[in-house]
Design a protein around this motif. Structure first.
Motif, PDB file in Angstrom:
ATOM      1  N   ALA A  12      23.902   3.885  32.854  1.00 23.74           N
ATOM      2  CA  ALA A  12      25.000   4.716  33.374  1.00 23.74           C
ATOM      3  C   ALA A  12      25.712   3.938  34.478  1.00 23.74           C
ATOM      4  CB  ALA A  12      24.445   6.030  33.917  1.00 23.74           C
ATOM      5  N   ASP A  26      27.542   4.503  36.970  1.00 22.10           N
ATOM      6  CA  ASP A  26      28.028   5.467  37.956  1.00 22.10           C
ATOM      7  C   ASP A  26      28.379   4.710  39.223  1.00 22.10           C
ATOM      8  OD1 ASP A  26      27.768   7.586  36.193  1.00 22.10           O
ATOM      9  OD2 ASP A  26      25.691   7.965  36.752  1.00 22.10           O
ATOM     10  N   LYS A  55      27.177   3.629  29.724  1.00 25.62           N
ATOM     11  CA  LYS A  55      27.775   4.970  29.806  1.00 25.62           C
ATOM     12  C   LYS A  55      28.797   5.000  30.942  1.00 25.62           C
ATOM     13  CE  LYS A  55      25.658   8.765  31.552  1.00 25.62           C
ATOM     14  NZ  LYS A  55      26.561   9.596  32.345  1.00 25.62           N
ATOM     15  N   ASP A  79      31.062   9.860  28.860  1.00 28.14           N
ATOM     16  CA  ASP A  79      30.353  11.080  29.269  1.00 28.14           C
ATOM     17  C   ASP A  79      31.236  11.923  30.189  1.00 28.14           C
ATOM     18  OD1 ASP A  79      28.476  12.995  29.909  1.00 28.14           O
ATOM     19  OD2 ASP A  79      27.494  11.739  31.412  1.00 28.14           O
ATOM     20  N   LYS A  94      31.490  15.267  29.346  1.00 31.86           N
ATOM     21  CA  LYS A  94      30.923  16.621  29.122  1.00 31.86           C
ATOM     22  C   LYS A  94      32.038  17.650  28.959  1.00 31.86           C
ATOM     23  CE  LYS A  94      26.618  15.759  31.595  1.00 31.86           C
ATOM     24  NZ  LYS A  94      26.974  14.412  32.104  1.00 31.86           N
ATOM     25  N   THR A 113      30.164  13.127  25.074  1.00 34.26           N
ATOM     26  CA  THR A 113      29.454  14.388  25.321  1.00 34.26           C
ATOM     27  C   THR A 113      30.383  15.592  25.412  1.00 34.26           C
ATOM     28  OG1 THR A 113      29.512  13.676  27.624  1.00 34.26           O
ATOM     29  CG2 THR A 113      27.351  13.658  26.531  1.00 34.26           C
ATOM     30  N   VAL A 164      25.286  18.541  25.250  1.00 33.05           N
ATOM     31  CA  VAL A 164      24.416  18.630  26.429  1.00 33.05           C
ATOM     32  C   VAL A 164      23.851  20.049  26.480  1.00 33.05           C
ATOM     33  CG1 VAL A 164      24.308  18.421  28.945  1.00 33.05           C
ATOM     34  CG2 VAL A 164      25.851  16.934  27.634  1.00 33.05           C
ATOM     35  N   VAL A 170      20.808  21.794  28.520  1.00 34.22           N
ATOM     36  CA  VAL A 170      20.687  22.285  29.904  1.00 34.22           C
ATOM     37  C   VAL A 170      20.536  21.046  30.778  1.00 34.22           C
ATOM     38  CG1 VAL A 170      19.254  23.569  31.546  1.00 34.22           C
ATOM     39  CG2 VAL A 170      19.640  24.486  29.240  1.00 34.22           C
ATOM     40  N   THR A 218      19.764  18.135  33.333  1.00 36.17           N
ATOM     41  CA  THR A 218      18.452  17.736  33.876  1.00 36.17           C
ATOM     42  C   THR A 218      18.323  18.037  35.370  1.00 36.17           C
ATOM     43  OG1 THR A 218      19.346  15.523  34.177  1.00 36.17           O
ATOM     44  CG2 THR A 218      18.077  15.910  32.178  1.00 36.17           C
ATOM     45  N   PRO A 221      18.684  11.646  29.619  1.00 38.01           N
ATOM     46  CA  PRO A 221      18.783  11.197  31.010  1.00 38.01           C
ATOM     47  C   PRO A 221      17.568  11.784  31.757  1.00 38.01           C
ATOM     48  CG  PRO A 221      20.582  12.696  30.409  1.00 38.01           C
ATOM     49  CD  PRO A 221      19.540  12.777  29.344  1.00 38.01           C
ATOM     50  N   ARG A 269      12.921   8.401  35.030  1.00 37.56           N
ATOM     51  CA  ARG A 269      12.543   7.779  36.302  1.00 37.56           C
ATOM     52  C   ARG A 269      11.284   6.931  36.137  1.00 37.56           C
ATOM     53  NH1 ARG A 269      16.954   8.597  37.316  1.00 37.56           N
ATOM     54  NH2 ARG A 269      17.878   9.643  39.110  1.00 37.56           N
ATOM     55  N   VAL A 300      19.062   7.322  29.046  1.00 38.74           N
ATOM     56  CA  VAL A 300      20.171   7.023  29.961  1.00 38.74           C
ATOM     57  C   VAL A 300      19.564   6.803  31.337  1.00 38.74           C
ATOM     58  CG1 VAL A 300      22.219   7.935  31.100  1.00 38.74           C
ATOM     59  CG2 VAL A 300      21.820   8.428  28.678  1.00 38.74           C
ATOM     60  N   GLY A 333      20.613   5.496  35.266  1.00 37.42           N
ATOM     61  CA  GLY A 333      21.661   5.088  36.192  1.00 37.42           C
ATOM     62  C   GLY A 333      21.088   4.453  37.430  1.00 37.42           C
ATOM     63  N   ARG A 334      20.920   5.277  38.489  1.00 37.42           N
ATOM     64  CA  ARG A 334      20.550   4.731  39.800  1.00 37.42           C
ATOM     65  C   ARG A 334      19.341   3.804  39.818  1.00 37.42           C
ATOM     66  NH1 ARG A 334      21.445  10.648  42.233  1.00 37.42           N
ATOM     67  NH2 ARG A 334      20.852  11.028  40.059  1.00 37.42           N
TER      68      ARG A 334
HETATM   69  O1  LIG Z   1      25.113  13.724  29.802  1.00 34.81           O
HETATM   70  C1  LIG Z   1      24.470  13.014  30.558  1.00 34.81           C
HETATM   71  O2  LIG Z   1      24.437  11.796  30.421  1.00 34.81           O
HETATM   72  C2  LIG Z   1      23.617  13.684  31.562  1.00 34.81           C
HETATM   73  C3  LIG Z   1      23.130  14.939  31.217  1.00 34.81           C
HETATM   74  C4  LIG Z   1      22.127  15.536  32.007  1.00 34.81           C
HETATM   75  O3  LIG Z   1      21.617  16.615  31.704  1.00 34.81           O
HETATM   76  N1  LIG Z   1      21.706  14.858  33.119  1.00 34.81           N
HETATM   77  C5  LIG Z   1      22.208  13.642  33.499  1.00 34.81           C
HETATM   78  O4  LIG Z   1      21.745  13.088  34.494  1.00 34.81           O
HETATM   79  N2  LIG Z   1      23.217  13.076  32.753  1.00 34.81           N
HETATM   80  C6  LIG Z   1      23.842  11.806  33.201  1.00 34.81           C
HETATM   81  O5  LIG Z   1      22.870  10.769  33.177  1.00 34.81           O
HETATM   82  C7  LIG Z   1      23.013   9.907  34.301  1.00 34.81           C
HETATM   83  C8  LIG Z   1      21.724   9.884  35.071  1.00 34.81           C
HETATM   84  O6  LIG Z   1      21.844   9.025  36.159  1.00 34.81           O
HETATM   85  P1  LIG Z   1      20.627   8.713  37.126  1.00 34.81           P
HETATM   86  O7  LIG Z   1      20.078  10.020  37.594  1.00 34.81           O
HETATM   87  O8  LIG Z   1      21.234   7.900  38.217  1.00 34.81           O
HETATM   88  O9  LIG Z   1      19.605   7.933  36.293  1.00 34.81           O
HETATM   89  C9  LIG Z   1      24.201  10.409  35.110  1.00 34.81           C
HETATM   90  O10 LIG Z   1      25.313   9.621  34.753  1.00 34.81           O
HETATM   91  C10 LIG Z   1      24.398  11.845  34.634  1.00 34.81           C
HETATM   92  O11 LIG Z   1      25.753  12.217  34.620  1.00 34.81           O
END
Ligand SMILES: O=C(O)c1cc(=O)[nH]c(=O)n1[C@@H]1O[C@H](COP(=O)(O)O)[C@@H](O)[C@H]1O
Length: 236
Positions: A15, A17, A39, A66, A68, A92, A117, A119, A121, A179, A182, A209, A211-212
């Motif tokens: 991701a 972000d 993403k 993404d 949504k 999405t 999507v 619910v 996370t 996503p 961790r 997925v 990101g951080r």
């Molecule tokens: O649709 C998504 O990708 C998404 C759905 C969801 O339920 N939760 C979720 O975290 N995401 C996306 O997945 C990524 C998670 O990022 P990190 O939490 O940094 O790993 C972010 O870009 C969120 O927008």
């Protein structure tokens, strides 16, 4: 059975972000050939990221847009038709029946795959109740997956902790993208329903997925390789 993921690197979706195209390009160049799938969400998308999406596709990378989507059917269908022109692999929408139907109609014959999507996370039982839902997380996910299956959606976004029940309810067709991933020792941040990469794959996720834990790492390539190693271990 849904098509297996052809390149194992495609299991990991990073991701992006990040606040600017320059910041994203710097992470992409540090990741090099390690990562094949990116993403782009609100933060980068609203800062010029759709141009970068086209460049990534032209460079042979896969892209997941993404945003949504959730709006009246006509707006969703036309928005998805425009997204299809970007050459993205995934996009999405929220898993509302009207929205899912409109998105599937809007993509037409393009290879874009629509992910619903279920619910978020970052939601737990209390967050759903606060938003006015009478049903809990498991019940809401199950209802939305059943509706998505009926509509013939291309895939589902869910928490890794829901992946096994989602596969059972979705049947053999459709991708499961999780996503809320961790690796051990990384901060959950605002995520509430999480699992490790190993557990997510073992639960049946096709793509993770992340990101951080990667883009905010001092060494993004090493962090991405560590996730891929866990994915490989879970698949072995
Ligand atoms: O649709 C998504 O990708 C998404 C759905 C969801 O339920 N939760 C979720 O975290 N995401 C996306 O997945 C990524 C998670 O990022 P990190 O939490 O940094 O790993 C972010 O870009 C969120 O927008």
């Amino acid at each position: 059975m849904h098509a297996p993921v052809s390149d194992p690197r495609d299991r990991l979706i990073v991701a992006l972000d990040l606040p600017s195209v320059g910041a994203a390009e710097s992470v992409i160049s540090r990741l090099g050939d390690t990562v094949s799938f990116y993403k782009i969400g609100y933060e980068l998308g609203f800062a010029g990221g759709l141009g970068l999406a086209r460049e990534l596709v032209a460079d042979g990378r896969k892209v997941f847009i993404d945003f949504k989507l959730h709006d009246i059917g006509n707006t969703v269908a036309r928005g998805v038709a425009s997204l299809a022109g970007l050459g993205a692999s995934f996009a999405t929408v929220h898993a509302y029946p009207q929205t899912m139907r409109a998105a599937m109609e809007g993509k037409g014959a393009s290879p874009l795959r629509i992910l619903a999507v279920t619910v978020l996370t970052s939601y737990d039982e209390g967050d759903l109740a606060e938003a006015g839902y009478g049903a809990g997380v498991a019940q809401t996910v199950a209802r939305r997956v059943a509706q998505a299956r009926e509509i013939g959606i291309d895939g589902i976004v869910c928490a890794p902790t829901d992946a096994a029940s989602v596969r059972a309810a979705l049947g053999p067709k459709g991708a499961i993208v999780t996503p809320g991933v961790r690796p051990d020792g990384t901060a959950a941040g605002d995520q509430k329903r999480i699992a490790t990469p190993f557990a997510a794959i073992r639960a049946g996720a096709d793509h993770l997925v992340v990101g951080r834990p990667i883009v905010a790492s001092p060494d993004p390539a090493a962090a991405a390789r560590a996730v891929q190693a866990e994915i490989a271990r879970a698949l072995s």
